[in-house]
Design a protein around this motif. Structure first.
Motif, mmCIF file in Angstrom:
data_model
loop_
_atom_site.group_PDB
_atom_site.id
_atom_site.type_symbol
_atom_site.label_atom_id
_atom_site.label_comp_id
_atom_site.label_asym_id
_atom_site.label_seq_id
_atom_site.Cartn_x
_atom_site.Cartn_y
_atom_site.Cartn_z
ATOM 1 N N ALA A 164 6.283 50.854 -77.121
ATOM 2 C CA ALA A 164 4.881 50.935 -77.551
ATOM 3 C C ALA A 164 3.986 51.382 -76.395
ATOM 4 C CB ALA A 164 4.422 49.588 -78.099
ATOM 5 N N MET A 165 4.157 50.768 -75.250
ATOM 6 C CA MET A 165 3.346 51.126 -74.084
ATOM 7 C C MET A 165 3.646 52.552 -73.614
ATOM 8 S SD MET A 165 1.400 48.622 -73.512
ATOM 9 C CE MET A 165 1.296 47.034 -74.289
ATOM 10 N N LYS A 166 4.896 52.925 -73.638
ATOM 11 C CA LYS A 166 5.305 54.269 -73.210
ATOM 12 C C LYS A 166 4.586 55.354 -74.005
ATOM 13 C CE LYS A 166 9.361 57.246 -72.765
ATOM 14 N NZ LYS A 166 10.830 57.293 -72.857
ATOM 15 N N TYR A 167 4.411 55.124 -75.299
ATOM 16 C CA TYR A 167 3.805 56.133 -76.161
ATOM 17 C C TYR A 167 2.323 55.888 -76.441
ATOM 18 C CZ TYR A 167 8.400 58.076 -76.484
ATOM 19 O OH TYR A 167 9.609 58.646 -76.158
ATOM 20 N N GLY A 168 1.687 55.079 -75.579
ATOM 21 C CA GLY A 168 0.236 54.980 -75.584
ATOM 22 C C GLY A 168 -0.387 53.926 -76.478
ATOM 23 N N TYR A 169 0.406 52.985 -76.959
ATOM 24 C CA TYR A 169 -0.148 51.925 -77.801
ATOM 25 C C TYR A 169 -0.466 50.723 -76.931
ATOM 26 C CZ TYR A 169 0.916 54.721 -81.832
ATOM 27 O OH TYR A 169 0.942 55.742 -82.746
ATOM 28 N N GLU A 170 -1.627 50.138 -77.178
ATOM 29 C CA GLU A 170 -2.088 49.037 -76.344
ATOM 30 C C GLU A 170 -1.453 47.704 -76.701
ATOM 31 O OE1 GLU A 170 -5.662 48.973 -74.686
ATOM 32 O OE2 GLU A 170 -5.685 51.138 -74.478
ATOM 33 N N SER A 171 -0.875 47.626 -77.903
ATOM 34 C CA SER A 171 -0.245 46.375 -78.314
ATOM 35 C C SER A 171 0.951 46.678 -79.211
ATOM 36 C CB SER A 171 -1.245 45.490 -79.079
ATOM 37 O OG SER A 171 -1.491 46.039 -80.360
ATOM 38 N N PRO A 172 1.914 45.761 -79.243
ATOM 39 C CA PRO A 172 3.045 45.952 -80.143
ATOM 40 C C PRO A 172 2.612 45.944 -81.614
ATOM 41 C CG PRO A 172 3.437 44.087 -78.667
ATOM 42 C CD PRO A 172 2.068 44.593 -78.397
ATOM 43 N N GLU A 173 1.530 45.234 -81.915
ATOM 44 C CA GLU A 173 1.048 45.180 -83.298
ATOM 45 C C GLU A 173 0.538 46.543 -83.755
ATOM 46 O OE1 GLU A 173 0.010 42.970 -80.903
ATOM 47 O OE2 GLU A 173 1.270 41.296 -81.554
ATOM 48 N N ALA A 174 -0.254 47.202 -82.907
ATOM 49 C CA ALA A 174 -0.774 48.530 -83.241
ATOM 50 C C ALA A 174 0.379 49.520 -83.394
ATOM 51 C CB ALA A 174 -1.750 49.003 -82.168
ATOM 52 N N PHE A 175 1.341 49.422 -82.495
ATOM 53 C CA PHE A 175 2.514 50.289 -82.570
ATOM 54 C C PHE A 175 3.293 50.030 -83.863
ATOM 55 C CE2 PHE A 175 7.115 50.784 -81.761
ATOM 56 C CZ PHE A 175 7.159 52.147 -81.526
ATOM 57 N N SER A 176 3.479 48.761 -84.206
ATOM 58 C CA SER A 176 4.225 48.407 -85.416
ATOM 59 C C SER A 176 3.542 48.944 -86.668
ATOM 60 C CB SER A 176 4.394 46.889 -85.526
ATOM 61 O OG SER A 176 5.245 46.429 -84.497
ATOM 62 N N ARG A 177 2.206 48.849 -86.713
ATOM 63 C CA ARG A 177 1.474 49.374 -87.874
ATOM 64 C C ARG A 177 1.663 50.885 -87.990
ATOM 65 N NH1 ARG A 177 -2.398 45.720 -86.167
ATOM 66 N NH2 ARG A 177 -3.557 47.355 -85.083
#
Length: 130
Positions: free
Chosen positions: A77-90
């Motif tokens: 998630a962090m590698k691809y620019g998401y600030e949280s695992p929740e945002a990445f999961s959505r």
């Protein structure tokens, strides 16, 4: 070098920096145009806004990394620019239809969005190959 080569070079830059912050101004410089025109040309040619293309490509690469296993979801998630695992999961679920944890299960089908390669027909019109 014609405009098609410059656009493909700009897309190579985008592809090489998918795990980084992509500088749209730099991509436009490579394409020898303004950032505004680069984004408009890209959207016109591909029918997809540049930011959406980048999001889809990042989600594709994230899916491949998840399937290979070994890397924590938060790290991807962090590698691809998401600030949280929740945002990445959505975002992951929106594209792939499953949660990131399920991507590691055997037999799970995930979507792949291939890189854009611009080419011409014999008539000289441009098309994108996805």
């Amino acid at each position: 070098m014609d405009w098609l080569d410059r656009m493909n070079n700009a897309m190579e830059y985008v592809e090489k920096h998918l795990a980084d912050v992509i500088d749209f101004n730099q991509a436009a410089r490579i394409a020898c145009c303004s950032t505004y025109h680069f984004q408009r040309m890209f959207s016109f040619i591909t029918d997809v806004p540049l930011s959406e293309y980048i999001r889809r490509r990042r989600m594709t690469l994230a899916a491949f990394e998840l399937q290979q296993g070994g890397t924590r979801i938060i790290d991807i998630a962090m590698k691809y620019g998401y600030e949280s695992p929740e945002a990445f999961s959505r975002a992951f679920k929106k594209m792939h239809g499953v949660m990131p944890m399920s991507a590691r299960d055997k037999g799970v089908s995930l979507k792949a969005y291939p890189p854009v390669i611009l080419s011409t027909f014999n008539s000289g019109r441009c098309r994108s190959e996805l």
